[in-house]
Each structure stands twice: as C-alpha cells, then as structure tokens.
Design a protein around this motif. Structure first.
Motif, PDB file in Angstrom:
ATOM      1  N   ASP A  96     -16.099 -19.535  31.488  1.00 42.12           N
ATOM      2  CA  ASP A  96     -15.761 -20.415  32.613  1.00 42.12           C
ATOM      3  C   ASP A  96     -16.294 -21.821  32.381  1.00 42.12           C
ATOM      4  OD1 ASP A  96     -14.516 -18.327  33.852  1.00 42.12           O
ATOM      5  OD2 ASP A  96     -16.260 -17.791  35.088  1.00 42.12           O
ATOM      6  N   ASN A  97     -17.500 -21.901  31.827  1.00 43.23           N
ATOM      7  CA  ASN A  97     -18.064 -23.214  31.533  1.00 43.23           C
ATOM      8  C   ASN A  97     -17.232 -23.956  30.503  1.00 43.23           C
ATOM      9  OD1 ASN A  97     -20.170 -22.799  33.333  1.00 43.23           O
ATOM     10  ND2 ASN A  97     -21.546 -21.967  31.760  1.00 43.23           N
ATOM     11  N   ASP A  98     -16.745 -23.209  29.508  1.00 47.92           N
ATOM     12  CA  ASP A  98     -15.894 -23.821  28.489  1.00 47.92           C
ATOM     13  C   ASP A  98     -14.618 -24.371  29.103  1.00 47.92           C
ATOM     14  OD1 ASP A  98     -17.772 -23.165  26.633  1.00 47.92           O
ATOM     15  OD2 ASP A  98     -16.732 -21.340  25.945  1.00 47.92           O
ATOM     16  N   LYS A  99     -14.051 -23.594  30.063  1.00 49.94           N
ATOM     17  CA  LYS A  99     -12.832 -24.069  30.726  1.00 49.94           C
ATOM     18  C   LYS A  99     -13.098 -25.348  31.502  1.00 49.94           C
ATOM     19  CE  LYS A  99     -10.694 -19.519  31.213  1.00 49.94           C
ATOM     20  NZ  LYS A  99     -10.232 -18.479  32.180  1.00 49.94           N
ATOM     21  N   ILE A 100     -14.237 -25.399  32.172  1.00 50.09           N
ATOM     22  CA  ILE A 100     -14.589 -26.609  32.921  1.00 50.09           C
ATOM     23  C   ILE A 100     -14.734 -27.788  31.971  1.00 50.09           C
ATOM     24  CG2 ILE A 100     -16.371 -27.679  34.346  1.00 50.09           C
ATOM     25  CD1 ILE A 100     -16.897 -24.925  35.555  1.00 50.09           C
ATOM     26  N   GLN A 101     -15.368 -27.563  30.840  1.00 53.21           N
ATOM     27  CA  GLN A 101     -15.525 -28.639  29.863  1.00 53.21           C
ATOM     28  C   GLN A 101     -14.175 -29.086  29.319  1.00 53.21           C
ATOM     29  OE1 GLN A 101     -18.246 -27.187  26.932  1.00 53.21           O
ATOM     30  NE2 GLN A 101     -20.012 -27.189  28.311  1.00 53.21           N
ATOM     31  N   ASP A 102     -13.248 -28.144  29.135  1.00 50.57           N
ATOM     32  CA  ASP A 102     -11.913 -28.518  28.661  1.00 50.57           C
ATOM     33  C   ASP A 102     -11.206 -29.407  29.674  1.00 50.57           C
ATOM     34  OD1 ASP A 102     -11.293 -25.299  27.066  1.00 50.57           O
ATOM     35  OD2 ASP A 102     -12.302 -27.115  26.335  1.00 50.57           O
ATOM     36  N   TYR A 103     -11.317 -29.013  30.966  1.00 51.12           N
ATOM     37  CA  TYR A 103     -10.672 -29.840  31.995  1.00 51.12           C
ATOM     38  C   TYR A 103     -11.278 -31.234  32.047  1.00 51.12           C
ATOM     39  CZ  TYR A 103      -8.205 -25.790  33.892  1.00 51.12           C
ATOM     40  OH  TYR A 103      -7.387 -24.717  34.055  1.00 51.12           O
ATOM     41  N   SER A 104     -12.590 -31.308  31.908  1.00 52.71           N
ATOM     42  CA  SER A 104     -13.247 -32.612  32.006  1.00 52.71           C
ATOM     43  C   SER A 104     -12.927 -33.510  30.813  1.00 52.71           C
ATOM     44  CB  SER A 104     -14.765 -32.417  32.131  1.00 52.71           C
ATOM     45  OG  SER A 104     -15.273 -31.815  30.954  1.00 52.71           O
ATOM     46  N   SER A 105     -12.419 -32.893  29.734  1.00 43.58           N
ATOM     47  CA  SER A 105     -12.094 -33.712  28.560  1.00 43.58           C
ATOM     48  C   SER A 105     -10.696 -34.336  28.642  1.00 43.58           C
ATOM     49  CB  SER A 105     -12.207 -32.846  27.291  1.00 43.58           C
ATOM     50  OG  SER A 105     -11.239 -31.801  27.326  1.00 43.58           O
ATOM     51  N   TYR A 106      -9.931 -33.957  29.690  1.00 45.11           N
ATOM     52  CA  TYR A 106      -8.599 -34.541  29.833  1.00 45.11           C
ATOM     53  C   TYR A 106      -8.694 -36.034  30.174  1.00 45.11           C
ATOM     54  CZ  TYR A 106      -6.651 -29.801  29.963  1.00 45.11           C
ATOM     55  OH  TYR A 106      -6.280 -28.529  29.667  1.00 45.11           O
ATOM     56  N   LEU A 107      -7.647 -36.785  29.826  1.00 44.76           N
ATOM     57  CA  LEU A 107      -7.550 -38.206  30.202  1.00 44.76           C
ATOM     58  C   LEU A 107      -7.300 -38.309  31.692  1.00 44.76           C
ATOM     59  CD1 LEU A 107      -7.416 -41.175  29.312  1.00 44.76           C
ATOM     60  CD2 LEU A 107      -4.943 -40.866  28.995  1.00 44.76           C
ATOM     61  N   GLN A 108      -8.143 -39.040  32.403  1.00 43.26           N
ATOM     62  CA  GLN A 108      -8.056 -39.137  33.849  1.00 43.26           C
ATOM     63  C   GLN A 108      -7.979 -40.591  34.302  1.00 43.26           C
ATOM     64  OE1 GLN A 108     -11.407 -37.133  35.533  1.00 43.26           O
ATOM     65  NE2 GLN A 108     -11.002 -35.170  34.497  1.00 43.26           N
ATOM     66  N   THR A 109      -7.234 -40.787  35.392  1.00 42.83           N
ATOM     67  CA  THR A 109      -7.197 -42.108  36.030  1.00 42.83           C
ATOM     68  C   THR A 109      -7.543 -41.921  37.496  1.00 42.83           C
ATOM     69  OG1 THR A 109      -5.455 -42.872  34.538  1.00 42.83           O
ATOM     70  CG2 THR A 109      -5.804 -44.128  36.579  1.00 42.83           C
ATOM     71  N   VAL A 110      -8.609 -42.521  37.935  1.00 45.60           N
ATOM     72  CA  VAL A 110      -9.059 -42.416  39.316  1.00 45.60           C
ATOM     73  C   VAL A 110      -8.505 -43.603  40.091  1.00 45.60           C
ATOM     74  CG1 VAL A 110     -11.053 -42.292  40.848  1.00 45.60           C
ATOM     75  CG2 VAL A 110     -11.149 -41.230  38.578  1.00 45.60           C
ATOM     76  N   TYR A 111      -7.692 -43.323  41.119  1.00 51.49           N
ATOM     77  CA  TYR A 111      -7.095 -44.384  41.933  1.00 51.49           C
ATOM     78  C   TYR A 111      -7.958 -44.645  43.159  1.00 51.49           C
ATOM     79  CZ  TYR A 111      -2.913 -43.862  39.093  1.00 51.49           C
ATOM     80  OH  TYR A 111      -2.024 -43.825  38.037  1.00 51.49           O
ATOM     81  N   GLY A 112      -8.256 -45.896  43.404  1.00 50.85           N
ATOM     82  CA  GLY A 112      -9.057 -46.297  44.543  1.00 50.85           C
ATOM     83  C   GLY A 112      -8.735 -47.721  44.952  1.00 50.85           C
ATOM     84  N   ARG A 113      -9.662 -48.365  45.587  1.00 53.49           N
ATOM     85  CA  ARG A 113      -9.460 -49.744  46.035  1.00 53.49           C
ATOM     86  C   ARG A 113      -9.196 -50.687  44.864  1.00 53.49           C
ATOM     87  NH1 ARG A 113     -11.021 -50.700  51.307  1.00 53.49           N
ATOM     88  NH2 ARG A 113     -12.107 -48.982  52.326  1.00 53.49           N
ATOM     89  N   GLU A 114      -9.799 -50.387  43.720  1.00 54.19           N
ATOM     90  CA  GLU A 114      -9.668 -51.276  42.576  1.00 54.19           C
ATOM     91  C   GLU A 114      -8.229 -51.356  42.055  1.00 54.19           C
ATOM     92  OE1 GLU A 114     -11.740 -48.818  42.841  1.00 54.19           O
ATOM     93  OE2 GLU A 114     -13.715 -49.736  43.037  1.00 54.19           O
ATOM     94  N   ASN A 115      -7.448 -50.255  42.235  1.00 55.39           N
ATOM     95  CA  ASN A 115      -6.082 -50.296  41.730  1.00 55.39           C
ATOM     96  C   ASN A 115      -5.047 -50.048  42.817  1.00 55.39           C
ATOM     97  OD1 ASN A 115      -6.825 -47.663  41.994  1.00 55.39           O
ATOM     98  ND2 ASN A 115      -6.663 -47.139  39.811  1.00 55.39           N
ATOM     99  N   GLY A 116      -5.325 -50.539  44.063  1.00 59.46           N
ATOM    100  CA  GLY A 116      -4.272 -50.639  45.065  1.00 59.46           C
ATOM    101  C   GLY A 116      -4.235 -49.603  46.156  1.00 59.46           C
ATOM    102  N   ILE A 117      -5.207 -48.677  46.232  1.00 56.15           N
ATOM    103  CA  ILE A 117      -5.182 -47.695  47.311  1.00 56.15           C
ATOM    104  C   ILE A 117      -6.361 -47.967  48.241  1.00 56.15           C
ATOM    105  CG2 ILE A 117      -5.349 -45.260  47.910  1.00 56.15           C
ATOM    106  CD1 ILE A 117      -4.023 -44.540  45.360  1.00 56.15           C
ATOM    107  N   PRO A 118      -6.114 -48.487  49.419  1.00 59.52           N
ATOM    108  CA  PRO A 118      -7.222 -48.829  50.326  1.00 59.52           C
ATOM    109  C   PRO A 118      -7.912 -47.605  50.925  1.00 59.52           C
ATOM    110  CG  PRO A 118      -5.128 -49.212  51.400  1.00 59.52           C
ATOM    111  CD  PRO A 118      -4.801 -48.874  49.972  1.00 59.52           C
ATOM    112  N   GLY A 119      -7.183 -46.488  51.117  1.00 58.15           N
ATOM    113  CA  GLY A 119      -7.773 -45.293  51.731  1.00 58.15           C
ATOM    114  C   GLY A 119      -8.028 -44.208  50.698  1.00 58.15           C
ATOM    115  N   GLY A 120      -9.148 -43.578  50.800  1.00 58.59           N
ATOM    116  CA  GLY A 120      -9.488 -42.555  49.822  1.00 58.59           C
ATOM    117  C   GLY A 120      -9.038 -41.161  50.209  1.00 58.59           C
ATOM    118  N   CYS A 121      -8.471 -40.965  51.409  1.00 58.27           N
ATOM    119  CA  CYS A 121      -8.065 -39.637  51.883  1.00 58.27           C
ATOM    120  C   CYS A 121      -6.574 -39.437  51.716  1.00 58.27           C
ATOM    121  CB  CYS A 121      -8.442 -39.470  53.349  1.00 58.27           C
ATOM    122  SG  CYS A 121     -10.227 -39.461  53.650  1.00 58.27           S
ATOM    123  N   ALA A 122      -6.185 -38.288  51.171  1.00 63.02           N
ATOM    124  CA  ALA A 122      -4.775 -37.963  51.021  1.00 63.02           C
ATOM    125  C   ALA A 122      -4.318 -37.145  52.221  1.00 63.02           C
ATOM    126  CB  ALA A 122      -4.540 -37.187  49.739  1.00 63.02           C
TER     127      ALA A 122
END
Length: 275
Positions: free
Chosen positions: A233-259
């Motif tokens: 399970d830990n290995d799976k978590i590490q695999d997921y964390s190694s994916y390329l990620q883009t976090v959207y927030g105020r810096e790139n045009g989304i004023p609200g953090g709740c979906a």
C-alpha cells in the motif's frame, strides 16, 4: 536401616506431591475435564496409608494456592479427605476387585462434591473454576434444573471422572503387585507407575509445545503478510505521489478552493464547478 527407610519415604512423598502438582498445571493449561491432582494422593494412600495421603493432598493445594490462586488453599480439606478415604478403603481391601474400585471412586467423588460445592459458593460464586464443569452447570440451568443441583452435578462431572481414572490406574498395578504387603515392593510398583505417568505427561507437554510453536509460526506468517500488504500500500501511495500534478488555486485563476460539482463531458474533459 531405619534412617534409610525414612529417606525413601521422604523421597517418595515428594514424588507424589510433584506428580499431583504437575498434573494440576497440565489440567489448567490444556483445559481438561478433570483435575489430574489426585494420582499422587491415592498412590500415597496405597503405599503409606491415610495420614500421609492426606498430607500429600493438602501440600499440593496449599502450594498451588500460594503460587497461583489463594482460594485453592481452602480446598486442601477436600484433598485431605480424599487421601484419608482412599487409605481406609485400601486397608479394607476395596481395591482387590473392580466393584470395590468403582465403589471407592464413587464414594471419594461424592465426598469431594459435598466438601467442594460450599467452597465454590463462598469463594468462586458457585463456579467450579473449570470450563467443562461450568459448562455442565450452565446447560442444566438452561434446561430448567435447580441451581444448587446444577452446581453439584457440574462438580461431580469433574470429580467422578478424575477419581475413577486415578483409582483405576492404581487398581491395575495393585492387581499385578503380588507383594503389595511389603513396603519395598509397593515403592517399586509405584515407581513404575510414576515412570509411566511421567512419560505420558512429557508426551502431552511435547504436543502442547508443538502446538504453541505452530501457533506462533502462523502468527509470524500472518504478521509478515500484513507487513507486505502495508508495504505494498505504501508503494502504491508513493507511485501516486510521483505523478505529474498541477494544483489550481488563486495563483492560476480559481478564487475559491471548494468544489461544488464535478462532471465529465463526452470528449473526456472534467469540469469542476466552484463558487
């Protein structure tokens, strides 16, 4: 000669105490439907008479009570009466035939129940301190029998089986012991009984140790499997964390953090709605 005889007697009495004590421990550890703490007592009654048999029985209960549970010390009275009664029956010649053996066993069992049940009520809330005896009590009460009668039968279930086995084993050796009236002959016969009983106890202990080792091995294997699963399970978590990620927030045009909502269109694009 006299000193040698007392030395032999002392050693023999100690052996009777040890065989009773070991039998009681095995009975508790293996949860058997009998006590196994009367063999040394009835043997002492055969060789040395009622008084020494009573001392053997009392010593075992007092020692067990000091080391494990103080309530067992009160049952020394029961063991003493078992030794005295068996010794008297031996002197009366009851162990010369099977009818006398069964009569002696029944008498000793009834005496044990009569003395044990009041102690059970006083110190153990009526419990026999044995899962088999308590099971008999519970079953009889569910059927509708009187509570006191059920407790007596639960104790009798344990005592009768225990005393029959002990006295029957003694009877087998008495039957083939032609020189039983001589002290040295009786000691030799009993030593043979002790050797046989010790081999049986050693075999039971060996099987118990093998069972414990098997259980420990199974638990270790289960623990290893659990560790492997956690590691996986830990290995799976590490695999997921190694994916390329883009976090959207105020810096790139989304004023609200709740979906508030999420939907996928036919072209495969995920649309996420916010305030």
């Amino acid at each position: 000669m006299k000193n040698n005889k007392w030395y032999v007697i002392s050693t023999f009495v100690l052996g009777c105490i040890v065989i009773n004590f070991v039998g009681r421990i095995l009975s508790d550890r293996l949860q058997l439907p009998l006590w196994l703490d009367s063999f040394g007592t009835v043997t002492a009654a055969y060789v040395l008479g009622p008084f020494c048999a009573a001392m053997v029985g009392m010593t075992v209960n007092l020692t067990y009570g000091i080391l494990y549970s103080w309530t067992n010390m009160f049952y020394a009275v029961v063991s003493a009466m078992v030794g005295i009664t068996t010794g008297i029956c031996v002197k009366k010649g009851f162990l010369k035939n099977l009818y006398g053996v069964l009569s002696t066993s029944f008498l000793v069992a009834v005496l044990s129940v009569t003395l044990s049940v009041p102690f059970n009520y006083l110190y153990c809330d009526g419990s026999t301190q044995n899962i088999w005896g308590d099971g008999v009590i519970e079953s009889m009460e569910k059927v509708g029998f009187n509570s006191f009668f059920s407790h007596c039968m639960g104790q009798f279930y344990l005592d009768f089986l225990d005393k029959v086995i002990a006295v029957l084993i003694l009877f087998v050796f008495v039957k083939f012991d032609k020189g039983w009236k001589r002290f040295d002959k009786r000691v030799i016969s009993v030593c043979l009984m002790f050797a046989l009983a010790s081999s049986v106890i050693a075999r039971i202990g060996q099987n118990m140790n093998l069972s414990i080792e098997a259980q420990a091995k199974t638990q270790n294997e289960q623990q290893k499997d659990s560790d492997v699963m956690v590691q996986s399970d830990n290995d799976k978590i590490q695999d997921y964390s190694s994916y390329l990620q883009t976090v959207y927030g105020r810096e790139n045009g989304i004023p609200g953090g709740c979906a508030n909502d999420i939907v996928q269109t036919n072209d495969g694009i995920l649309w996420i709605g916010t305030y």
